[in-house]
Scaffold this motif. Structure first.
Motif, PDB file in Angstrom:
ATOM      1  N   ALA A 173     -12.631  -7.084 -13.867  1.00 60.56           N
ATOM      2  CA  ALA A 173     -13.996  -7.633 -13.867  1.00 60.56           C
ATOM      3  C   ALA A 173     -15.011  -6.511 -13.614  1.00 60.56           C
ATOM      4  O   ALA A 173     -16.032  -6.411 -14.309  1.00 60.56           O
ATOM      5  CB  ALA A 173     -14.124  -8.718 -12.793  1.00 60.56           C
ATOM      6  N   ALA A 174     -14.719  -5.654 -12.644  1.00 55.98           N
ATOM      7  CA  ALA A 174     -15.631  -4.531 -12.365  1.00 55.98           C
ATOM      8  C   ALA A 174     -15.679  -3.589 -13.564  1.00 55.98           C
ATOM      9  O   ALA A 174     -16.748  -3.097 -13.942  1.00 55.98           O
ATOM     10  CB  ALA A 174     -15.177  -3.782 -11.109  1.00 55.98           C
ATOM     11  N   ALA A 175     -14.515  -3.364 -14.176  1.00 53.59           N
ATOM     12  CA  ALA A 175     -14.446  -2.453 -15.322  1.00 53.59           C
ATOM     13  C   ALA A 175     -15.312  -2.959 -16.476  1.00 53.59           C
ATOM     14  O   ALA A 175     -15.891  -2.174 -17.233  1.00 53.59           O
ATOM     15  CB  ALA A 175     -12.999  -2.280 -15.777  1.00 53.59           C
ATOM     16  N   ALA A 176     -15.427  -4.281 -16.587  1.00 55.65           N
ATOM     17  CA  ALA A 176     -16.180  -4.881 -17.694  1.00 55.65           C
ATOM     18  C   ALA A 176     -17.690  -4.740 -17.508  1.00 55.65           C
ATOM     19  O   ALA A 176     -18.452  -4.888 -18.457  1.00 55.65           O
ATOM     20  CB  ALA A 176     -15.805  -6.360 -17.824  1.00 55.65           C
ATOM     21  N   SER A 177     -18.128  -4.478 -16.282  1.00 52.23           N
ATOM     22  CA  SER A 177     -19.569  -4.509 -16.050  1.00 52.23           C
ATOM     23  C   SER A 177     -20.143  -3.257 -15.403  1.00 52.23           C
ATOM     24  O   SER A 177     -21.365  -3.081 -15.392  1.00 52.23           O
ATOM     25  CB  SER A 177     -19.900  -5.728 -15.167  1.00 52.23           C
ATOM     26  N   ILE A 178     -19.328  -2.398 -14.853  1.00 50.54           N
ATOM     27  CA  ILE A 178     -19.841  -1.268 -14.073  1.00 50.54           C
ATOM     28  C   ILE A 178     -20.747  -0.396 -14.970  1.00 50.54           C
ATOM     29  O   ILE A 178     -20.340   0.042 -16.042  1.00 50.54           O
ATOM     30  CB  ILE A 178     -18.667  -0.480 -13.436  1.00 50.54           C
ATOM     31  N   PRO A 179     -22.013  -0.205 -14.530  1.00 49.85           N
ATOM     32  CA  PRO A 179     -22.982   0.469 -15.414  1.00 49.85           C
ATOM     33  C   PRO A 179     -22.918   2.001 -15.300  1.00 49.85           C
ATOM     34  O   PRO A 179     -23.842   2.648 -14.826  1.00 49.85           O
ATOM     35  CB  PRO A 179     -24.334  -0.073 -14.930  1.00 49.85           C
ATOM     36  N   THR A 180     -21.791   2.563 -15.776  1.00 45.92           N
ATOM     37  CA  THR A 180     -21.621   4.009 -15.757  1.00 45.92           C
ATOM     38  C   THR A 180     -20.978   4.460 -17.060  1.00 45.92           C
ATOM     39  O   THR A 180     -20.465   3.629 -17.821  1.00 45.92           O
ATOM     40  CB  THR A 180     -20.762   4.449 -14.546  1.00 45.92           C
ATOM     41  N   LEU A 181     -21.003   5.769 -17.311  1.00 47.06           N
ATOM     42  CA  LEU A 181     -20.385   6.313 -18.522  1.00 47.06           C
ATOM     43  C   LEU A 181     -19.057   7.002 -18.218  1.00 47.06           C
ATOM     44  O   LEU A 181     -18.247   7.228 -19.118  1.00 47.06           O
ATOM     45  CB  LEU A 181     -21.336   7.323 -19.177  1.00 47.06           C
ATOM     46  N   ALA A 182     -18.855   7.358 -16.941  1.00 46.74           N
ATOM     47  CA  ALA A 182     -17.651   8.092 -16.582  1.00 46.74           C
ATOM     48  C   ALA A 182     -17.288   7.820 -15.133  1.00 46.74           C
ATOM     49  O   ALA A 182     -18.155   7.503 -14.317  1.00 46.74           O
ATOM     50  CB  ALA A 182     -17.882   9.593 -16.790  1.00 46.74           C
ATOM     51  N   VAL A 183     -15.992   7.952 -14.827  1.00 44.67           N
ATOM     52  CA  VAL A 183     -15.492   7.753 -13.462  1.00 44.67           C
ATOM     53  C   VAL A 183     -14.589   8.931 -13.107  1.00 44.67           C
ATOM     54  O   VAL A 183     -13.665   9.251 -13.873  1.00 44.67           O
ATOM     55  CB  VAL A 183     -14.673   6.436 -13.340  1.00 44.67           C
ATOM     56  N   ALA A 184     -14.858   9.597 -12.003  1.00 45.13           N
ATOM     57  CA  ALA A 184     -13.961  10.655 -11.512  1.00 45.13           C
ATOM     58  C   ALA A 184     -14.197  10.780 -10.018  1.00 45.13           C
ATOM     59  O   ALA A 184     -15.312  11.075  -9.591  1.00 45.13           O
ATOM     60  CB  ALA A 184     -14.257  11.995 -12.197  1.00 45.13           C
ATOM     61  N   GLY A 185     -13.158  10.529  -9.223  1.00 45.02           N
ATOM     62  CA  GLY A 185     -13.349  10.557  -7.778  1.00 45.02           C
ATOM     63  C   GLY A 185     -12.085  10.949  -7.042  1.00 45.02           C
ATOM     64  O   GLY A 185     -11.059  11.264  -7.663  1.00 45.02           O
ATOM     65  N   ALA A 186     -12.167  10.914  -5.712  1.00 47.87           N
ATOM     66  CA  ALA A 186     -11.089  11.396  -4.862  1.00 47.87           C
ATOM     67  C   ALA A 186     -10.145  10.297  -4.392  1.00 47.87           C
ATOM     68  O   ALA A 186      -9.034  10.586  -3.960  1.00 47.87           O
ATOM     69  CB  ALA A 186     -11.680  12.083  -3.635  1.00 47.87           C
ATOM     70  N   ALA A 187     -10.575   9.040  -4.443  1.00 51.45           N
ATOM     71  CA  ALA A 187      -9.743   7.961  -3.898  1.00 51.45           C
ATOM     72  C   ALA A 187      -8.422   7.881  -4.654  1.00 51.45           C
ATOM     73  O   ALA A 187      -8.356   8.180  -5.848  1.00 51.45           O
ATOM     74  CB  ALA A 187     -10.490   6.631  -3.992  1.00 51.45           C
ATOM     75  N   ASN A 188      -7.373   7.476  -3.953  1.00 53.89           N
ATOM     76  CA  ASN A 188      -6.088   7.218  -4.604  1.00 53.89           C
ATOM     77  C   ASN A 188      -6.108   5.808  -5.176  1.00 53.89           C
ATOM     78  O   ASN A 188      -6.650   4.899  -4.554  1.00 53.89           O
ATOM     79  CB  ASN A 188      -4.942   7.324  -3.581  1.00 53.89           C
ATOM     80  N   ASP A 216       0.848  -1.198   0.000  1.00 59.23           N
ATOM     81  CA  ASP A 216       0.000   0.000   0.000  1.00 59.23           C
ATOM     82  C   ASP A 216       0.885   1.251   0.000  1.00 59.23           C
ATOM     83  O   ASP A 216       0.668   2.180  -0.794  1.00 59.23           O
ATOM     84  CB  ASP A 216      -0.903  -0.021   1.243  1.00 59.23           C
ATOM     85  N   ALA A 217       1.890   1.270   0.873  1.00 61.41           N
ATOM     86  CA  ALA A 217       2.773   2.441   0.957  1.00 61.41           C
ATOM     87  C   ALA A 217       3.480   2.687  -0.378  1.00 61.41           C
ATOM     88  O   ALA A 217       3.597   3.832  -0.830  1.00 61.41           O
ATOM     89  CB  ALA A 217       3.790   2.253   2.078  1.00 61.41           C
ATOM     90  N   GLY A 218       3.913   1.616  -1.025  1.00 63.33           N
ATOM     91  CA  GLY A 218       4.633   1.760  -2.300  1.00 63.33           C
ATOM     92  C   GLY A 218       3.751   2.314  -3.408  1.00 63.33           C
ATOM     93  O   GLY A 218       4.143   3.224  -4.150  1.00 63.33           O
ATOM     94  N   LYS A 219       2.547   1.756  -3.500  1.00 64.20           N
ATOM     95  CA  LYS A 219       1.620   2.228  -4.547  1.00 64.20           C
ATOM     96  C   LYS A 219       1.225   3.684  -4.308  1.00 64.20           C
ATOM     97  O   LYS A 219       1.153   4.492  -5.232  1.00 64.20           O
ATOM     98  CB  LYS A 219       0.331   1.389  -4.543  1.00 64.20           C
ATOM     99  N   LEU A 220       0.949   4.010  -3.043  1.00 57.78           N
ATOM    100  CA  LEU A 220       0.521   5.372  -2.716  1.00 57.78           C
ATOM    101  C   LEU A 220       1.669   6.357  -2.905  1.00 57.78           C
ATOM    102  O   LEU A 220       1.464   7.489  -3.369  1.00 57.78           O
ATOM    103  CB  LEU A 220      -0.010   5.419  -1.281  1.00 57.78           C
ATOM    104  N   ALA A 221       2.896   5.943  -2.569  1.00 53.28           N
ATOM    105  CA  ALA A 221       4.062   6.826  -2.763  1.00 53.28           C
ATOM    106  C   ALA A 221       4.263   7.100  -4.256  1.00 53.28           C
ATOM    107  O   ALA A 221       4.540   8.236  -4.663  1.00 53.28           O
ATOM    108  CB  ALA A 221       5.314   6.184  -2.154  1.00 53.28           C
TER     109      ALA A 221
END
Ligand code: HCI
Length: 356
Positions: free
Chosen positions: A248-263, A56-61
Motif C-alpha cells: 500500500a505504501a509502495a503504491a502511493s509514496i510520493p518519491t522517485l527513489a529509495v535508498a537507506g540504511a534500515a534493514n 525478526d531474528a530470522g528475517k534479519l539473519a
C-alpha cells in the motif's frame, strides 16, 4: 506470528533461552554458514510476542547472509534478538548487565559458529561487556581492542547508494534534490550531514524531539513522523526501523527513489514490484547498508586498515550499478536482481564452477 509458524524456517539453527529473573527471552538465529561463520548484530527490543522476536531474528539473519554474499565477505548470516520485558530505556543498568552476560554465555556455547556485533539498542560498550565472557564479538570499543562503531562506514555506503540511485533514476547529482531521511540516529544523522554537504535539501523525521531540534538548528526541515510516507521528495532514505514500505505504501509514496540504511525496508517482494511498476528505483538494503559489515569484518577479520574499508565501501555504488543493469536486462525488481547476485555466490554449483 505463531511460534509454530516461525519455527518452520529454513535457516540452519535457532537457539532460544529464557531468563526468569529478568523476564527476558534470548534468540540467536543462524541463517547460513555457507560462506563462513554466521555473523550479524544483537538487537534488543520489547516485542509483542516471542513469535515476533523469532520472525525478526530470522528475517534479519537472512538479510545478513545476502549482505555478506553480495559484498564478497567470507562470512555467513545470523542475528540475535533479545526480547526485553520493557523498552530498552526502562531497563536499569544492573539488569542490562545480567542480560548481556547471559547473551554472551549463549553465544559462547556456539563456539564461533556465530559472531555478534552492535545493532539497534546495542553499542560498542555493550560489545565490550559481551567480550568479557565470549570472544565471538565484533565492534568492541577502540580502547578495548575493537574496531569501534560501524555507523560512519554504514552512512558512507548509504550515501554512495543514494548517489548511484539518484543518478540511475535520471536525477543527476544530489545537488538541489529533496532528500527525506527517516531516523536521525548514528547512521541517519551522518547521512544527513553527507547529503547536505552534497547540496541536497534535507527533510528529516525522528521520534526524538532533541534530535529534531538539532536538525532544525542545522537548517533542515522537520517532517512529522506520521507524515513520512506522504511527503513528496526526490529520494527517500529510511534509516530507522525496517518493514516500513508495504504494498500500500509502495503504491502511493510520493518519491522517485529509495535508498537507506534500515534493514528489510520492504515488507515483502510484492512491495518491490509495486515500486518498480511506478518507476520508483529502490536500492536493495542489503547492498546499500553493507558499509558496517566492511568496517567490522574488514578491520577485525581481514586485517584491513581504514582506507581499505573506505575503498570497499565506496564500491557499493558500483555493486548497485550492476544490480540496476541486471534488473533492467531481466525486467525484474532491483531486490530480485540483488538476490540473483547474492545467490550466485552462495550456490555450491557456482562455487565449483569458479574453482575449476
Ligand atoms: C549489519 O550490517 O546489520 C551490522 C553489521 C555487522 C556485521 C557483522 C557482524 C555484526 C554486525
Amino acid at each position: 506470528m505463531s511460534i509454530d509458524d516461525e519455527l518452520r524456517w529454513d535457516g540452519e539453527l535457532t537457539v532460544t533461552r529464557h531468563d526468569r529473573e529478568t523476564d527476558t527471552t534470548f534468540v540467536i538465529r543462524i541463517d547460513s554458514t555457507r560462506l563462513g561463520p554466521a555473523s550479524g548484530g544483537t538487537r534488543a527490543a520489547h516485542y509483542p510476542s516471542i513469535g515476533h522476536a523469532l520472525a525478526d531474528a530470522g528475517k534479519l539473519a537472512g538479510a545478513m547472509t545476502l549482505k555478506m554474499a553480495v559484498s564478497d565477505l567470507p562470512m555467513g548470516g545470523g542475528k540475535s534478538v533479545i526480547a526485553l520485558p520493557a523498552p530498552r530505556n526502562r531497563i536499569d543498568s544492573a539488569t542490562w548487565t545480567r542480560i548481556l552476560d547471559i547473551h554472551a554465555e549463549n553465544i559462547d556455547k556456539l563456539e564461533g559458529n556465530y559472531w555478534t556485533g552492535p545493532d539497534v539498542n546495542t553499542n560498542s560498550s555493550d560489545m565490550d561487556q559481551l567480550s568479557r565472557i565470549t570472544k565471538y564479538v565484533f565492534g568492541r570499543s577502540v580502547d578495548n581492542g575493537g574496531a569501534g562503531s560501524s555507523a560512519h562506514a554504514t552512512a558512507l555506503g548509504v550515501f554512495e547508494a543514494m548517489k548511484a540511485t539518484a543518478r540511475r533514476r535520471g536525477l543527476g547529482t544530489l545537488d538541489g534534490r529533496t532528500v527525506l531521511v527517516q531516523g536521525l540516529g548514528a547512521v541517519g544523522g551522518d547521512v544527513v550531514r553527507l547529503a547536505a554537504q552534497a547540496g541536497a535539501r534535507l527533510l528529516v523525521a525522528d521520534t526524538d524531539p532533541q534530535r529534531l531540534e538539532a536538525a532544525s538548528l542545522a537548517g533542515h526541515t522537520v517532517v512529522p513522523a506520521g507524515e513520512v510516507l506522504r511527503t513528496p521528495c526526490d529520494l527517500f532514505a529510511p534509516c530507522a526501523m525496517g518493514g516500513i514500505i508495504d504494498s500500500a505504501a509502495a503504491a502511493s509514496i510520493p518519491t522517485l527513489a529509495v535508498a537507506g540504511a534500515a534493514n528489510n525496508i520492504l515488507t515483502d517482494a510484492a512491495a518491490g514490484a509495486v515500486l518498480r511498476s511506478r518507476g520508483v528505483l529502490c536500492a536493495p538494503d542489503f547492498v546499500a547498508n553493507a558499509g558496517g559489515a566492511f568496517h567490522l569484518v574488514g578491520r577485525e577479520v581481514l586485517g584491513w586498515n581504514e582506507d581499505d574499508v573506505v575503498e570497499r565501501t565506496l564500491g557499493i555504488g558500483r555493486t548497485l550499478d550492476e544490480v540496476y543493469s541486471l534488473s533492467e536486462e531481466r525486467g525484474i525488481t532491483t531486490e530480485a536482481a540483488a538476490l540473483l547476485l547474492a545467490r550466485a555466490r552462495l550456490s555450491p554449483a557456482s562455487a565449483t564452477a569458479a574453482a575449476t
